[in-house]
Design an enzyme around this catalytic site. Sequence first.
Site, PDB file in Angstrom:
ATOM      1  N   THR A 141      24.088  25.085  22.806  1.00 27.68           N
ATOM      2  CA  THR A 141      25.238  25.485  21.987  1.00 27.68           C
ATOM      3  C   THR A 141      26.512  25.323  22.808  1.00 27.68           C
ATOM      4  O   THR A 141      26.577  25.789  23.943  1.00 27.68           O
ATOM      5  CB  THR A 141      25.075  26.950  21.542  1.00 27.68           C
ATOM      6  OG1 THR A 141      23.829  27.066  20.872  1.00 27.68           O
ATOM      7  CG2 THR A 141      26.198  27.376  20.613  1.00 27.68           C
ATOM      8  N   LYS A 226      27.080  24.713  13.966  1.00 31.30           N
ATOM      9  CA  LYS A 226      26.130  25.537  14.731  1.00 31.30           C
ATOM     10  C   LYS A 226      26.724  26.919  15.017  1.00 31.30           C
ATOM     11  O   LYS A 226      26.072  27.951  14.822  1.00 31.30           O
ATOM     12  CB  LYS A 226      25.766  24.825  16.038  1.00 31.30           C
ATOM     13  CG  LYS A 226      25.075  25.676  17.066  1.00 31.30           C
ATOM     14  CD  LYS A 226      23.696  26.130  16.601  1.00 31.30           C
ATOM     15  CE  LYS A 226      23.159  27.275  17.447  1.00 31.30           C
ATOM     16  NZ  LYS A 226      21.883  27.757  16.999  1.00 31.30           N
ATOM     17  N   ASN A 230      25.816  31.186  13.241  1.00 30.89           N
ATOM     18  CA  ASN A 230      25.602  32.480  13.906  1.00 30.89           C
ATOM     19  C   ASN A 230      26.776  33.435  13.697  1.00 30.89           C
ATOM     20  O   ASN A 230      26.580  34.647  13.579  1.00 30.89           O
ATOM     21  CB  ASN A 230      25.308  32.266  15.388  1.00 30.89           C
ATOM     22  CG  ASN A 230      23.860  31.842  15.599  1.00 30.89           C
ATOM     23  OD1 ASN A 230      23.028  32.000  14.713  1.00 30.89           O
ATOM     24  ND2 ASN A 230      23.559  31.285  16.757  1.00 30.89           N
ATOM     25  N   GLY A 277      21.864  42.205  19.005  1.00 30.35           N
ATOM     26  CA  GLY A 277      21.604  41.697  20.359  1.00 30.35           C
ATOM     27  C   GLY A 277      21.152  40.256  20.334  1.00 30.35           C
ATOM     28  O   GLY A 277      21.367  39.531  19.368  1.00 30.35           O
ATOM     29  N   CYS A 280      22.258  34.788  21.125  1.00 31.83           N
ATOM     30  CA  CYS A 280      23.058  33.845  20.337  1.00 31.83           C
ATOM     31  C   CYS A 280      24.219  34.418  19.523  1.00 31.83           C
ATOM     32  O   CYS A 280      25.329  33.902  19.594  1.00 31.83           O
ATOM     33  CB  CYS A 280      22.138  33.085  19.384  1.00 31.83           C
ATOM     34  SG  CYS A 280      20.731  32.365  20.221  1.00 31.83           S
ATOM     35  N   LYS A 283      27.374  35.772  21.334  1.00 32.58           N
ATOM     36  CA  LYS A 283      27.928  34.689  22.154  1.00 32.58           C
ATOM     37  C   LYS A 283      28.595  33.625  21.276  1.00 32.58           C
ATOM     38  O   LYS A 283      29.719  33.196  21.546  1.00 32.58           O
ATOM     39  CB  LYS A 283      26.801  34.049  22.979  1.00 32.58           C
ATOM     40  CG  LYS A 283      27.311  33.002  23.944  1.00 32.58           C
ATOM     41  CD  LYS A 283      26.191  32.195  24.564  1.00 32.58           C
ATOM     42  CE  LYS A 283      25.989  30.910  23.812  1.00 32.58           C
ATOM     43  NZ  LYS A 283      25.044  29.999  24.444  1.00 32.58           N
ATOM     44  N   TYR A 343      15.565  42.930  21.706  1.00 35.75           N
ATOM     45  CA  TYR A 343      16.756  42.840  20.856  1.00 35.75           C
ATOM     46  C   TYR A 343      16.409  42.724  19.378  1.00 35.75           C
ATOM     47  O   TYR A 343      17.253  42.998  18.520  1.00 35.75           O
ATOM     48  CB  TYR A 343      17.669  41.686  21.297  1.00 35.75           C
ATOM     49  CG  TYR A 343      17.271  40.301  20.837  1.00 35.75           C
ATOM     50  CD1 TYR A 343      16.414  39.513  21.598  1.00 35.75           C
ATOM     51  CD2 TYR A 343      17.769  39.772  19.651  1.00 35.75           C
ATOM     52  CE1 TYR A 343      16.058  38.240  21.189  1.00 35.75           C
ATOM     53  CE2 TYR A 343      17.426  38.497  19.232  1.00 35.75           C
ATOM     54  CZ  TYR A 343      16.567  37.731  19.991  1.00 35.75           C
ATOM     55  OH  TYR A 343      16.219  36.469  19.573  1.00 35.75           O
TER      56      TYR A 343
HETATM   57  N1  SAJ Z   1      20.095  41.860  13.011  1.00 34.78           N
HETATM   58  C1  SAJ Z   1      20.600  42.887  12.233  1.00 34.78           C
HETATM   59  N2  SAJ Z   1      20.531  42.775  10.882  1.00 34.78           N
HETATM   60  C2  SAJ Z   1      19.986  41.684  10.277  1.00 34.78           C
HETATM   61  C3  SAJ Z   1      19.478  40.645  11.062  1.00 34.78           C
HETATM   62  C4  SAJ Z   1      19.543  40.760  12.433  1.00 34.78           C
HETATM   63  O1  SAJ Z   1      21.121  43.895  12.743  1.00 34.78           O
HETATM   64  O2  SAJ Z   1      19.943  41.658   9.032  1.00 34.78           O
HETATM   65  C5  SAJ Z   1      20.165  41.932  14.481  1.00 34.78           C
HETATM   66  C6  SAJ Z   1      18.803  41.859  15.148  1.00 34.78           C
HETATM   67  O3  SAJ Z   1      18.214  43.121  15.238  1.00 34.78           O
HETATM   68  C7  SAJ Z   1      19.162  41.261  16.498  1.00 34.78           C
HETATM   69  C8  SAJ Z   1      20.372  40.359  16.208  1.00 34.78           C
HETATM   70  O4  SAJ Z   1      20.864  40.786  14.951  1.00 34.78           O
HETATM   71  O5  SAJ Z   1      19.542  42.282  17.391  1.00 34.78           O
HETATM   72  C9  SAJ Z   1      20.070  38.878  16.211  1.00 34.78           C
HETATM   73  O6  SAJ Z   1      19.008  38.625  15.336  1.00 34.78           O
HETATM   74  P1  SAJ Z   1      18.634  37.182  14.710  1.00 34.78           P
HETATM   75  O7  SAJ Z   1      17.547  37.393  13.752  1.00 34.78           O
HETATM   76  O8  SAJ Z   1      19.856  36.523  14.217  1.00 34.78           O
HETATM   77  O9  SAJ Z   1      17.969  36.434  15.933  1.00 34.78           O
HETATM   78  P2  SAJ Z   1      18.324  35.282  16.954  1.00 34.78           P
HETATM   79  O10 SAJ Z   1      19.573  35.608  17.707  1.00 34.78           O
HETATM   80  O11 SAJ Z   1      17.040  35.177  17.674  1.00 34.78           O
HETATM   81  O12 SAJ Z   1      18.496  33.913  16.154  1.00 34.78           O
HETATM   82  C10 SAJ Z   1      19.722  33.391  15.655  1.00 34.78           C
HETATM   83  C11 SAJ Z   1      19.362  32.616  14.384  1.00 34.78           C
HETATM   84  N3  SAJ Z   1      20.569  32.247  13.648  1.00 34.78           N
HETATM   85  C12 SAJ Z   1      20.643  32.378  12.320  1.00 34.78           C
HETATM   86  O13 SAJ Z   1      19.773  32.849  11.638  1.00 34.78           O
HETATM   87  C13 SAJ Z   1      21.921  31.924  11.716  1.00 34.78           C
HETATM   88  C14 SAJ Z   1      18.562  31.361  14.773  1.00 34.78           C
HETATM   89  O14 SAJ Z   1      18.264  30.572  13.645  1.00 34.78           O
HETATM   90  C15 SAJ Z   1      19.364  30.516  15.773  1.00 34.78           C
HETATM   91  O15 SAJ Z   1      18.672  29.330  16.130  1.00 34.78           O
HETATM   92  C16 SAJ Z   1      19.543  31.369  16.997  1.00 34.78           C
HETATM   93  O16 SAJ Z   1      20.337  32.527  16.619  1.00 34.78           O
HETATM   94  C17 SAJ Z   1      20.247  30.525  18.050  1.00 34.78           C
HETATM   95  O17 SAJ Z   1      19.557  30.111  18.992  1.00 34.78           O
HETATM   96  O18 SAJ Z   1      21.421  30.211  17.892  1.00 34.78           O
END
Ligand code: SAJ
Length: 451
Positions: A141, A226, A230, A277, A280, A283, A343
């Site tokens: 990214t 991208k 996020n 957390g 991604c 950040k 996280y």
């Molecule tokens: N979270 C919430 N509420 C929600 C969903 C998540 O509070 O409804 C919190 C989670 O508990 C966590 C954080 O957000 O602490 C991140 O969770 P996530 O499910 O977004 O997980 P990541 O960071 O592993 O993955 C994201 C994904 N992006 C999207 O869905 C747009 C993933 O597809 C990306 O590839 C990844 O970032 C990345 O590598 O960029």
Amino acid sequence: MKFGGINVQEELIKKIRRKTACIAVVGLGRVGLPVAAVLADIGYRVIGVDIRKEVVKAISSLKIRTKEPGLDELIKKVIETGKLKTTTNDLEAVKAADIAIICVQTPLAENIEPNLIYLRMACEAIAKGLSKGKLVTVESTVPPGTTKNLVARILEESGLKCGKDFWLAYCPERITSGKIIQEFIKNVRIVGGFNKESANIAAELLKVVTKGGVIITDCMSAEIAKLAENAFRDANIAFANELALICERVGADVVEVIKIAKTHPRVSIHKPGCGVGGPCLAKDSRLLSYSAKEKGLLPKIIRFSRELNDHMPEHTVELLARALKEAGKHVKNSKIAIFGVAYKGQVDDASNSPAEVIIRKLIGLGARVIVYDPYCKENFGVEKAPNITKAVRGKDCVVIVTDHKPFEDLNLEGIKALMNEKPVIIDGRRIIDATEAKKQGFTYFGIGYGA
Ligand code: SAJ
């Protein structure tokens, strides 16, 4: 493009389609290692490169343990068949390869500026091994403009012309921890080409990898898309968190409110919680803000969303203090069990976990904290319980920080019997049945539970 009578572009496309191309994957972290394993499993000869000797050795000697479903088995398979080899020698790997895929980390520095040192190092190494007819793709990214202004520029230090002598494309990873292998195979992929030829060749490779389809665009659009994915998720969660705060104030249950609102065909709201957390979301939102600020625009939604989400761990501690007070106790000297340091649910990754902030604040307030997490090794400097019984025995409060599946089915009656008088539950992920918890005699406070 012809060199010595051979059309090198057609040659590379043929190699990609026949799976005879050799691919160097530079950076064997959260993204690079599965990329290398999946490509090797498809049939390509893959050379995985990393500057960390111990990682390279652990992979080749099959000592690596990832906790990513299916990945360890896949690594074992492709190492044993010889399709995946690993090395620290980036120059030799790039020289031997037809394609180089950059998967290095691009963290934020202390001052929130992007730290592109690993990307620069990877590009410099690739430039040294580059020759005519190769394809370079970037999965890391990056801030908008990086592929053209930084990657292409460093690669051209080889004396070769980008888009003519070699091809370059930005192909961001879109995989989420816990589902990496399946998402690699099923997600739609984006190809941001340095030029049309570059895009078409990179798309040939991704068409072999994914069943989800490939979108072709320019580098800048792919880079921003991208980050937007996020940043949008972060903003959507912030909206859910704002609703949660409103519901707490006015006396409603945010879970019920969101459930109802989502029955509208054009409404989709994420889940509120005790914090956002992972490697991604925070950040990428900051990267997008930073890029805008550099051009004189101060983004509002992205910035406020970050502030709101960053406030949620603190808000959770405030809820806890109020709940303990209601139970006739005080945070100072209270004994608290934190359920989950990862996280998010079902992963062994505590990067930027809200648990860290919550634990730090509780310790600062004089509480005694123990953590329990069936998936994640991290303990953030406090005692780690080996099981639920040891975690809750003699405690005043349980705080649910991570939505791990086993926490959804807690035996509340059994837990209460082990805890101190007037036990408290703080539900940071809204996975506990509030009515049942109260029936069992708990003081129950949850994010957005103002009912
Ligand atoms: N979270 C919430 N509420 C929600 C969903 C998540 O509070 O409804 C919190 C989670 O508990 C966590 C954080 O957000 O602490 C991140 O969770 P996530 O499910 O977004 O997980 P990541 O960071 O592993 O993955 C994201 C994904 N992006 C999207 O869905 C747009 C993933 O597809 C990306 O590839 C990844 O970032 C990345 O590598 O960029």
